[in-house]
Scaffold this motif. Structure first.
Motif, PDB file in Angstrom:
ATOM      1  N   MET A   1     -17.868 -24.823 -10.184  1.00 27.67           N
ATOM      2  CA  MET A   1     -18.647 -25.067  -8.969  1.00 27.67           C
ATOM      3  C   MET A   1     -18.765 -23.797  -8.140  1.00 27.67           C
ATOM      4  O   MET A   1     -19.841 -23.428  -7.677  1.00 27.67           O
ATOM      5  N   ALA A   2     -17.647 -23.105  -7.930  1.00 34.47           N
ATOM      6  CA  ALA A   2     -17.665 -21.871  -7.140  1.00 34.47           C
ATOM      7  C   ALA A   2     -18.521 -20.820  -7.832  1.00 34.47           C
ATOM      8  O   ALA A   2     -19.290 -20.101  -7.177  1.00 34.47           O
ATOM      9  N   TRP A   3     -18.406 -20.718  -9.160  1.00 36.84           N
ATOM     10  CA  TRP A   3     -19.172 -19.728  -9.922  1.00 36.84           C
ATOM     11  C   TRP A   3     -20.665 -19.934  -9.697  1.00 36.84           C
ATOM     12  O   TRP A   3     -21.408 -18.987  -9.412  1.00 36.84           O
ATOM     13  N   GLU A   4     -21.132 -21.182  -9.824  1.00 38.58           N
ATOM     14  CA  GLU A   4     -22.555 -21.482  -9.660  1.00 38.58           C
ATOM     15  C   GLU A   4     -23.005 -21.220  -8.230  1.00 38.58           C
ATOM     16  O   GLU A   4     -24.102 -20.683  -7.999  1.00 38.58           O
ATOM     17  N   PHE A   5     -22.172 -21.581  -7.263  1.00 41.37           N
ATOM     18  CA  PHE A   5     -22.521 -21.380  -5.847  1.00 41.37           C
ATOM     19  C   PHE A   5     -22.734 -19.906  -5.553  1.00 41.37           C
ATOM     20  O   PHE A   5     -23.762 -19.514  -4.979  1.00 41.37           O
ATOM     21  N   PHE A   6     -21.784 -19.065  -5.947  1.00 39.41           N
ATOM     22  CA  PHE A   6     -21.875 -17.644  -5.636  1.00 39.41           C
ATOM     23  C   PHE A   6     -22.996 -16.967  -6.428  1.00 39.41           C
ATOM     24  O   PHE A   6     -23.607 -16.017  -5.942  1.00 39.41           O
ATOM     25  N   SER A   7     -23.275 -17.447  -7.626  1.00 38.35           N
ATOM     26  CA  SER A   7     -24.389 -16.896  -8.402  1.00 38.35           C
ATOM     27  C   SER A   7     -25.711 -17.167  -7.697  1.00 38.35           C
ATOM     28  O   SER A   7     -26.539 -16.264  -7.523  1.00 38.35           O
ATOM     29  N   ILE A   8     -25.920 -18.403  -7.278  1.00 32.82           N
ATOM     30  CA  ILE A   8     -27.179 -18.792  -6.632  1.00 32.82           C
ATOM     31  C   ILE A   8     -27.348 -18.095  -5.285  1.00 32.82           C
ATOM     32  O   ILE A   8     -28.412 -17.540  -4.983  1.00 32.82           O
ATOM     33  N   ILE A   9     -26.280 -18.105  -4.471  1.00 35.76           N
ATOM     34  CA  ILE A   9     -26.357 -17.464  -3.155  1.00 35.76           C
ATOM     35  C   ILE A   9     -26.605 -15.966  -3.298  1.00 35.76           C
ATOM     36  O   ILE A   9     -27.422 -15.376  -2.585  1.00 35.76           O
ATOM     37  N   GLY A  10     -25.896 -15.331  -4.220  1.00 44.72           N
ATOM     38  CA  GLY A  10     -26.056 -13.895  -4.430  1.00 44.72           C
ATOM     39  C   GLY A  10     -27.455 -13.543  -4.905  1.00 44.72           C
ATOM     40  O   GLY A  10     -28.068 -12.583  -4.418  1.00 44.72           O
ATOM     41  N   ILE A  11     -27.984 -14.315  -5.857  1.00 47.57           N
ATOM     42  CA  ILE A  11     -29.328 -14.068  -6.375  1.00 47.57           C
ATOM     43  C   ILE A  11     -30.364 -14.206  -5.267  1.00 47.57           C
ATOM     44  O   ILE A  11     -31.247 -13.357  -5.096  1.00 47.57           O
ATOM     45  N   MET A  12     -30.284 -15.274  -4.494  1.00 49.39           N
ATOM     46  CA  MET A  12     -31.251 -15.496  -3.417  1.00 49.39           C
ATOM     47  C   MET A  12     -31.171 -14.387  -2.364  1.00 49.39           C
ATOM     48  O   MET A  12     -32.197 -13.845  -1.934  1.00 49.39           O
ATOM     49  N   ALA A  13     -29.950 -14.050  -1.959  1.00 47.47           N
ATOM     50  CA  ALA A  13     -29.767 -13.065  -0.894  1.00 47.47           C
ATOM     51  C   ALA A  13     -30.254 -11.686  -1.319  1.00 47.47           C
ATOM     52  O   ALA A  13     -30.977 -11.008  -0.566  1.00 47.47           O
ATOM     53  N   PHE A  14     -29.892 -11.251  -2.527  1.00 49.35           N
ATOM     54  CA  PHE A  14     -30.293  -9.910  -2.965  1.00 49.35           C
ATOM     55  C   PHE A  14     -31.772  -9.856  -3.333  1.00 49.35           C
ATOM     56  O   PHE A  14     -32.420  -8.813  -3.163  1.00 49.35           O
ATOM     57  N   ALA A  15     -32.324 -10.939  -3.868  1.00 45.46           N
ATOM     58  CA  ALA A  15     -33.761 -10.968  -4.161  1.00 45.46           C
ATOM     59  C   ALA A  15     -34.556 -10.816  -2.864  1.00 45.46           C
ATOM     60  O   ALA A  15     -35.524 -10.052  -2.792  1.00 45.46           O
TER      61      ALA A  15
ATOM     62  N   GLY B   1     -25.353 -11.124   0.021  1.00 40.88           N
ATOM     63  CA  GLY B   1     -25.407 -10.776  -1.395  1.00 40.88           C
ATOM     64  C   GLY B   1     -24.191  -9.995  -1.841  1.00 40.88           C
ATOM     65  O   GLY B   1     -23.638 -10.248  -2.910  1.00 40.88           O
ATOM     66  N   LEU B   2     -23.767  -9.033  -1.020  1.00 43.04           N
ATOM     67  CA  LEU B   2     -22.571  -8.250  -1.335  1.00 43.04           C
ATOM     68  C   LEU B   2     -21.363  -9.156  -1.517  1.00 43.04           C
ATOM     69  O   LEU B   2     -20.632  -9.052  -2.512  1.00 43.04           O
ATOM     70  N   SER B   3     -21.142 -10.049  -0.569  1.00 37.64           N
ATOM     71  CA  SER B   3     -19.975 -10.927  -0.607  1.00 37.64           C
ATOM     72  C   SER B   3     -20.026 -11.874  -1.804  1.00 37.64           C
ATOM     73  O   SER B   3     -19.057 -12.004  -2.557  1.00 37.64           O
ATOM     74  N   ALA B   4     -21.167 -12.535  -1.986  1.00 37.27           N
ATOM     75  CA  ALA B   4     -21.296 -13.516  -3.066  1.00 37.27           C
ATOM     76  C   ALA B   4     -21.148 -12.859  -4.438  1.00 37.27           C
ATOM     77  O   ALA B   4     -20.426 -13.360  -5.312  1.00 37.27           O
ATOM     78  N   PHE B   5     -21.787 -11.710  -4.628  1.00 40.31           N
ATOM     79  CA  PHE B   5     -21.735 -11.064  -5.939  1.00 40.31           C
ATOM     80  C   PHE B   5     -20.399 -10.387  -6.193  1.00 40.31           C
ATOM     81  O   PHE B   5     -19.960 -10.284  -7.338  1.00 40.31           O
ATOM     82  N   ALA B   6     -19.748  -9.883  -5.151  1.00 40.05           N
ATOM     83  CA  ALA B   6     -18.425  -9.291  -5.334  1.00 40.05           C
ATOM     84  C   ALA B   6     -17.443 -10.350  -5.842  1.00 40.05           C
ATOM     85  O   ALA B   6     -16.676 -10.105  -6.784  1.00 40.05           O
ATOM     86  N   ILE B   7     -17.478 -11.508  -5.228  1.00 40.25           N
ATOM     87  CA  ILE B   7     -16.591 -12.601  -5.648  1.00 40.25           C
ATOM     88  C   ILE B   7     -16.962 -13.075  -7.047  1.00 40.25           C
ATOM     89  O   ILE B   7     -16.092 -13.291  -7.900  1.00 40.25           O
ATOM     90  N   GLN B   8     -18.245 -13.212  -7.298  1.00 38.98           N
ATOM     91  CA  GLN B   8     -18.690 -13.652  -8.618  1.00 38.98           C
ATOM     92  C   GLN B   8     -18.285 -12.662  -9.694  1.00 38.98           C
ATOM     93  O   GLN B   8     -17.857 -13.033 -10.781  1.00 38.98           O
TER      94      GLN B   8
END
Length: 203
Positions: A1-15, A97-104
């Protein structure tokens, strides 16, 4: 669940972050999509190269590509009057994006049973790699290479996850909030790392 959350948030934020930079530089719609995609997936591609995962694994993330394209399309269709306000939020989305992708990225390394050093490297590359490529393509100085505090927060997330101090989903979400807030605060209050200038010595 956490993996999917951070992937989606990171993708949206950096895009969105990449698309905003492209529009600030007055790129056409192709440039907006290209810069957004590179920002969203560039860090993950570099990370995969360095830790031995095939880069082609990114092409299996069709849903994430669709999310990135949808996010940029919505942003591009916003009225110009509203976009002027969105430009001010570029650093906010960059922090998310930085936070979400760093954790991911750190979770990615832990999942592959890699050492703590790999977790830190994966966190830094995933969190800042896309932003570096974005800034270079836009003709800007990459934020992470200046004395501004940026990648340090990604490295902190990598250490906490690599040492398994933060493991449960709830704590990962809290870490995401903390890293995002720290990045925003460091930008707002201009926190700096020590640096040495050689400009005066060249005269």
């Amino acid at each position: 669940m956490a993996w999917e959350f951070f992937s989606i948030i990171g993708i949206m934020a950096f895009a969105i972050s990449g698309a905003i930079v492209a529009m600030q530089e007055e790129y056409d719609i192709f440039g907006v999509y290209l810069l957004g995609i590179v920002t969203a997936f560039g860090g993950g591609a570099v990370r995969n190269l360095l830790i031995g995962v095939p880069v082609s694994a990114l092409w299996e993330k069709e849903m994430l590509f669709q999310i990135a394209l949808f996010s940029m399309t919505v942003l591009f269709l916003f009225p110009n009057g509203l976009l002027k306000h969105w430009y001010r939020w570029g650093n906010f989305f960059d922090a998310i994006g930085l936070s979400a992708f760093a954790i991911q990225g750190a979770l990615f390394a832990v999942e592959y049973n890699l050492p703590i050093s790999a977790a830190v490297v994966a966190a830094v590359l995933t969190g800042s790699g896309g932003g570096i490529i974005r800034d270079l393509l836009a003709g800007r100085k990459p934020t992470v290479l200046k004395h501004e505090i940026y990648a340090v927060w990604a490295a902190l997330a990598g250490l906490l996850i690599g040492f398994e101090i933060v493991t449960k989903d709830l704590y990962l979400y809290l870490l995401f909030i903390v890293i995002t807030v720290l990045r925003i605060l460091s930008y707002m209050y201009k926190w700096r790392l020590p640096f040495k200038s050689l400009q005066g010595s060249q005269q």
